[in-house]
Design a protein around this motif. Structure first.
Motif, PDB file in Angstrom:
ATOM      1  N   TYR A  83       0.833  -1.201   0.000  1.00 10.18           N
ATOM      2  CA  TYR A  83       0.000   0.000   0.000  1.00 10.18           C
ATOM      3  C   TYR A  83       0.869   1.252   0.000  1.00 10.18           C
ATOM      4  CZ  TYR A  83      -3.624  -3.289   1.537  1.00 10.18           C
ATOM      5  OH  TYR A  83      -4.489  -4.359   1.631  1.00 10.18           O
ATOM      6  N   LEU A 119       0.207   5.387   0.531  1.00 11.16           N
ATOM      7  CA  LEU A 119      -0.756   6.408   0.905  1.00 11.16           C
ATOM      8  C   LEU A 119      -0.433   7.701   0.165  1.00 11.16           C
ATOM      9  CD1 LEU A 119      -1.015   5.848   4.772  1.00 11.16           C
ATOM     10  CD2 LEU A 119      -2.235   4.699   2.912  1.00 11.16           C
ATOM     11  N   TRP A 139       3.604   7.679   0.711  1.00  8.75           N
ATOM     12  CA  TRP A 139       4.129   7.044   1.915  1.00  8.75           C
ATOM     13  C   TRP A 139       3.802   5.560   1.877  1.00  8.75           C
ATOM     14  CZ3 TRP A 139       6.711   9.687   5.879  1.00  8.75           C
ATOM     15  CH2 TRP A 139       6.736  11.082   5.739  1.00  8.75           C
ATOM     16  N   TRP A 140       4.804   4.750   2.215  1.00  2.00           N
ATOM     17  CA  TRP A 140       4.553   3.315   2.314  1.00  2.00           C
ATOM     18  C   TRP A 140       3.807   3.020   3.608  1.00  2.00           C
ATOM     19  CZ3 TRP A 140       7.308  -0.240   5.769  1.00  2.00           C
ATOM     20  CH2 TRP A 140       6.866  -1.556   5.642  1.00  2.00           C
ATOM     21  N   CYS A 141       2.796   2.171   3.514  1.00  2.00           N
ATOM     22  CA  CYS A 141       2.033   1.753   4.695  1.00  2.00           C
ATOM     23  C   CYS A 141       2.127   0.241   4.808  1.00  2.00           C
ATOM     24  CB  CYS A 141       0.568   2.183   4.563  1.00  2.00           C
ATOM     25  SG  CYS A 141      -0.453   1.646   5.960  1.00  2.00           S
ATOM     26  N   SER A 166       1.307  -3.543   5.221  1.00  4.21           N
ATOM     27  CA  SER A 166       0.024  -4.197   4.950  1.00  4.21           C
ATOM     28  C   SER A 166      -0.668  -4.643   6.224  1.00  4.21           C
ATOM     29  CB  SER A 166       0.245  -5.402   4.027  1.00  4.21           C
ATOM     30  OG  SER A 166       1.143  -6.324   4.612  1.00  4.21           O
ATOM     31  N   MET A 180      -1.192  -2.833   8.734  1.00  2.00           N
ATOM     32  CA  MET A 180      -1.839  -1.670   9.350  1.00  2.00           C
ATOM     33  C   MET A 180      -3.017  -1.136   8.536  1.00  2.00           C
ATOM     34  SD  MET A 180       1.638   0.350  10.507  1.00  2.00           S
ATOM     35  CE  MET A 180       0.717   1.783  11.066  1.00  2.00           C
ATOM     36  N   ILE A 181      -3.348  -1.809   7.435  1.00  2.00           N
ATOM     37  CA  ILE A 181      -4.400  -1.277   6.574  1.00  2.00           C
ATOM     38  C   ILE A 181      -5.148  -2.433   5.921  1.00  2.00           C
ATOM     39  CG2 ILE A 181      -2.870  -1.081   4.569  1.00  2.00           C
ATOM     40  CD1 ILE A 181      -4.350   1.524   3.848  1.00  2.00           C
ATOM     41  N   TYR A 225      -7.283   2.341   8.116  1.00  2.00           N
ATOM     42  CA  TYR A 225      -5.875   2.541   8.453  1.00  2.00           C
ATOM     43  C   TYR A 225      -5.760   2.576   9.961  1.00  2.00           C
ATOM     44  CZ  TYR A 225      -1.401   5.031   8.845  1.00  2.00           C
ATOM     45  OH  TYR A 225      -0.120   5.407   9.172  1.00  2.00           O
ATOM     46  N   PRO A 260      -2.960   2.990  12.501  1.00  6.61           N
ATOM     47  CA  PRO A 260      -1.587   3.244  12.963  1.00  6.61           C
ATOM     48  C   PRO A 260      -1.408   3.055  14.459  1.00  6.61           C
ATOM     49  CG  PRO A 260      -2.718   5.306  12.524  1.00  6.61           C
ATOM     50  CD  PRO A 260      -3.641   4.218  12.081  1.00  6.61           C
ATOM     51  N   VAL A 312      -5.476   5.822  -1.628  1.00  7.79           N
ATOM     52  CA  VAL A 312      -4.691   4.614  -1.356  1.00  7.79           C
ATOM     53  C   VAL A 312      -4.371   3.923  -2.677  1.00  7.79           C
ATOM     54  CG1 VAL A 312      -4.628   2.372  -0.219  1.00  7.79           C
ATOM     55  CG2 VAL A 312      -5.799   4.295   0.884  1.00  7.79           C
ATOM     56  N   HIS A 334      -3.303   0.541  -3.913  1.00  5.93           N
ATOM     57  CA  HIS A 334      -3.272  -0.827  -3.408  1.00  5.93           C
ATOM     58  C   HIS A 334      -2.719  -1.745  -4.493  1.00  5.93           C
ATOM     59  CE1 HIS A 334      -5.686  -4.441  -1.568  1.00  5.93           C
ATOM     60  NE2 HIS A 334      -4.383  -4.634  -1.601  1.00  5.93           N
TER      61      HIS A 334
END
Length: 606
Positions: A109, A111, A124-126, A128, A130-131, A148, A150, A162, A164
């Motif tokens: 993901y 953001l 921004w890398w999120c 997987s 956390m989402i 999301y 965090p 997002v 994806h």
């Protein structure tokens, strides 16, 4: 309800388990997945680490389809953003984390952060973990938003914010991707257990386990504990291997595993082989024992090629396709003539294939099968429209289909057959002369265009010099200052001519031989000096005699343009004729010497 809506809704209602840790493999009741963490598996991270390091070697580029229906790289704001996605880390770090998450979990993901005007400005890398995609119970919307988390509390993110990425599609939840590693949790667990077993044996049993028992009488639990503590203190840690003496008759037996019995290498190769196979990274490339045992220098290179072809390149195509629809769509609504790609031209391990392609195309060009312009297009080189011709040897004589004899037997007279010179008849010599003249004319036309460009550049430099206090001197200096450009251009022209004409007598002849390079430099240096002197003298004389004192005015500029318009044609033709004649003659003579041909004959068109 229409049939397609019914199908979509039924697919949308497939329930996804809370996490993949609840996955139970067939024919077992043990939940291996709950005991496995892909980020902590040494085998997985060996392969993923190689992918992380290798994936960014090919830079991501944006390409646009041109009028010739060919893809060409363009400058695009998305490229800038991917190289510097946010103020805190660069594109390489983003790609490394992103690719590892995609391979291990099957999902990755990004953001999107927008400006007040709604323009995409940061990525921004999120992780997987956390989402997750969410959808209404009715299934009317495939994905309504992303949760999301965090800090444990869910924040709803708009789908547009997002990006994806999925590694395939999970059949238990069509909204998410599925990593192929999920089919190998048992193998990962096996390797982890083998490592844990070895570590536990080495940690808890400083020496192989012992069974100590009295030879005759029994002992109390207190005495047994005392003996155990005594023996352990004497045989573990830094005192490992020291002799011990017991005060009573005692029987001591070894109970445990020696280092040879603890060798689990063969057992651990199976997970290594299967995990590396699933990820498309040969074990030898990842540095795993299953591959290193059979590694050589030759198969190492082949394995790296395979890793690119079966691992990196398919992954790049998958990511590029999703980047096009998730990020490139932020800049244009019509994606038909755009695509995201990866530039593989600088990848060292793939250059061998490019070298083979280049050699094959060059052979087709020198063999007269492929046009020079087409070869430039195939090899992704700048296309020169003046190179729209075939390169064919003078000695290649056309013979009509069905004629069994050679050139000397095709439509010749008895007199011609009776008077061969070096095996050629008079008719053939005349044809050869015409062929040479025609080919020279073609080269003169090509070179003339290149020389004309030099004169056009000289024209602009002279016009710029008109505004000086002494335009006559300034114009002369402007011409002389371009000497370096002339030398560079004439040396390249001479190389091309010599390489072409020299290949005809001797295929191995090269314009880059030492003596040839020295001849080119000397010839071009002398010719350039003469050209510069003549050009400078001509323009100074013209300015001094024909231009009014209002230097730099429109009329003066037009006068200079008229001068060059009248002289560029015949001057460039004269230089081109001189250069082609001189260089082609030198090339044939030197090539003939290399071929051991000491006799020559003057061939004329008659």
């Amino acid at each position: 309800m229409p049939i397609f809506d019914a199908i979509r809704k039924s697919l949308s209602n497939i329930i996804h388990p809370a996490s993949y840790t609840s996955l139970i493999l067939p024919r077992t009741g043990f939940n291996y997945a709950s005991e496995v963490n892909g980020w902590q598996s040494s085998i997985i991270m060996a392969c993923v680490g190689w992918i992380q390091r290798t994936y960014p070697e090919a830079p991501q580029v944006i390409q646009q389809r041109n009028q010739d229906n060919e893809w060409e790289e363009i400058d695009h704001p998305l490229t800038v953003l991917m190289n510097k996605p946010n103020p805190y880390y660069d594109g390489l770090l983003l790609q490394g984390a992103f690719i590892a998450d995609l391979v291990i979990s099957g999902n990755a993901y990004l953001l999107k952060v927008r400006s007040n005007a709604g323009r995409l400005v940061e990525l921004w890398w999120c992780p997987s973990s956390m989402i997750a995609p969410k959808w209404p119970d009715t299934g009317d919307v495939f994905i309504s938003h992303y949760d999301y988390m965090p800090g444990g509390q869910a924040i709803a993110l708009d789908v547009r914010d997002v990006a994806h990425y999925r590694l395939g599609i999970d059949p238990t939840n069509l909204r998410k991707g599925r990593s192929p590693l999920q089919s190998l949790v048992r193998e990962v667990f096996t390797d982890d257990e083998a490592a844990n077993m070895t570590a536990s044996l080495l940690k808890n049993l400083g020496v192989p386990g012992l069974v100590i028992s009295p030879d005759k009488d029994t002992v109390s639990p207190q005495d047994a504990d005392a003996v155990k503590a005594y023996v352990k203190s004497r045989t573990t840690g830094d005192r490992r291997g020291e002799p011990i003496i017991l005060g009573a008759a005692t029987k001591v037996e070894t109970f445990g595993f020696n280092p040879q019995q603890m060798d689990l290498r063969q057992l651990r190769k199976i997970p290594e082989e299967r995990i590396s196979a699933v990820l498309g990274v040969p074990a030898i490339v990842a540095g795993l024992g299953a591959g290193l045992d059979r590694s050589t220098y030759s198969n190492m290179a082949e394995a790296r090629d395979m890793a690119y072809e079966s691992g990196i390149i398919p992954l790049q195509r998958l990511v590029a396709s999703q980047t096009k629809h998730s990020l490139l769509s932020e800049y244009t609504d019509d994606l038909t003539n755009y695509r995201v790609a990866y530039d593989l031209s600088e990848i060292r391990v793939l250059r061998e294939d490019e070298d083979k392609l280049s050699a094959r195309i060059i052979a087709q060009v020198t063999g007269g099968i492929c046009k020079v312009r087409d070869a430039q297009r195939i090899l992704s080189l700048p296309i020169d429209e003046t190179q729209d011709f075939y390169l064919r040897a003078f000695s290649a004589m056309p013979v009509r289909s069905g004629e069994s004899g050679g050139p000397e037997e095709a439509d010749t007279t008895t007199d011609e057959k009776a008077a061969p010179l070096f095996g050629w008849t008079e008719r053939q010599r005349k044809a050869r002369g015409e062929s040479i003249a025609k080919e020279k004319d073609e080269w003169i036309e090509i070179v003339q265009k290149k020389i004309a460009v030099l004169y056009e550049q000289e024209e602009e430099a002279v016009i710029e010099a008109l505004g000086s206090d002494d335009p006559v001197k300034a114009a002369g200096d402007a011409v002389k200052n371009r000497e370096g450009e002339w030398v560079k251009a004439l040396e390249q022209i001479s190389e091309n001519i010599i390489e072409h004409f020299g290949k005809q007598p001797t295929k191995s002849f090269s314009a880059f031989l030492g003596r040839v390079r020295r001849w080119i430099r000397a010839n071009v240096a002398e010719e350039t000096r003469q050209i510069m002197a003549s050009n400078s003298e001509d323009i100074q004389a013209f300015i001094g005699e024909h231009i009014a004192e209002a230097y730099g005015t429109y009329d003066n500029i037009q006068d200079v343009r008229g001068f060059y318009s009248d002289t560029i044609g015949w001057k460039s033709k004269r230089i081109a004729t001189t250069e082609v004649t001189r260089s082609s003659g030198y090339a044939r003579n030197e090539s003939a010497k290399d071929a051991g041909k000491s006799k020559r004959v003057w061939v004329t068109m008659g």
